[in-house]
Design a protein around this motif. Structure first.
Motif, short mmCIF file in Angstrom:
data_model
loop_
_atom_site.label_atom_id
_atom_site.label_comp_id
_atom_site.label_asym_id
_atom_site.label_seq_id
_atom_site.Cartn_x
_atom_site.Cartn_y
_atom_site.Cartn_z
N UNK A 1 35.47 37.14 40.37
CA UNK A 1 35.06 36.17 41.39
C UNK A 1 35.63 36.48 42.77
N UNK A 2 36.67 37.30 42.83
CA UNK A 2 37.26 37.68 44.12
C UNK A 2 37.50 39.19 44.14
N UNK A 3 36.44 39.98 44.28
CA UNK A 3 36.57 41.44 44.19
C UNK A 3 37.40 42.05 45.32
N UNK A 4 37.62 41.32 46.39
CA UNK A 4 38.39 41.85 47.51
C UNK A 4 39.90 41.78 47.25
N UNK A 5 40.31 41.08 46.21
CA UNK A 5 41.74 40.94 45.90
C UNK A 5 42.18 42.13 45.04
N UNK A 6 43.23 42.82 45.49
CA UNK A 6 43.76 43.92 44.71
C UNK A 6 44.59 43.33 43.57
N UNK A 7 44.28 43.73 42.36
CA UNK A 7 44.95 43.16 41.20
C UNK A 7 45.85 44.18 40.52
N UNK A 8 46.96 43.68 39.99
CA UNK A 8 47.86 44.52 39.22
C UNK A 8 47.26 44.73 37.83
#
Length: 96
Positions: A61-68
């Motif tokens: 839902x938030x592809x712009x957020x870099x995830x660990x």
């Protein structure tokens, strides 16, 4: 160490089953059973929106957020004879 598997989750196999990470190609199999309310009887709830629409499980839902990388293991249980996802296993906070 289990933390070595945060990015590359292992695949486990028995004579009849493969246990592996779920992917978008599994959506038709998941639709067969994941959204059934009777599965959640002992959880005290009904199937969620994501469970009734398993394609949503693979949309960020938030592809712009870099995830660990996640320390959680979310596997599908695949019946080898038919190559069908028949269940799921989730292990949370494996590295904690």
């Amino acid at each position: 160490m289990l933390s070595d598997y945060e990015i590359n989750k292992p695949v486990l196999e028995t004579d009849r089953l493969t246990i592996r990470t779920l992917n978008e190609a599994d959506v038709p199999d998941l639709k067969e059973w994941l959204g059934r309310d009777e599965i959640y009887t002992y959880w005290g709830r009904k199937a969620s929106k994501g469970e009734k629409n398993p394609e949503l499980l693979f949309i960020d839902p938030r592809p712009w957020v870099k995830r660990k990388p996640s320390p959680d293991f979310d596997w599908g249980i695949v019946w080898k004879e038919t190559n069908t996802v028949i269940g799921m296993i989730a292990v949370f906070n494996i590295c904690s």
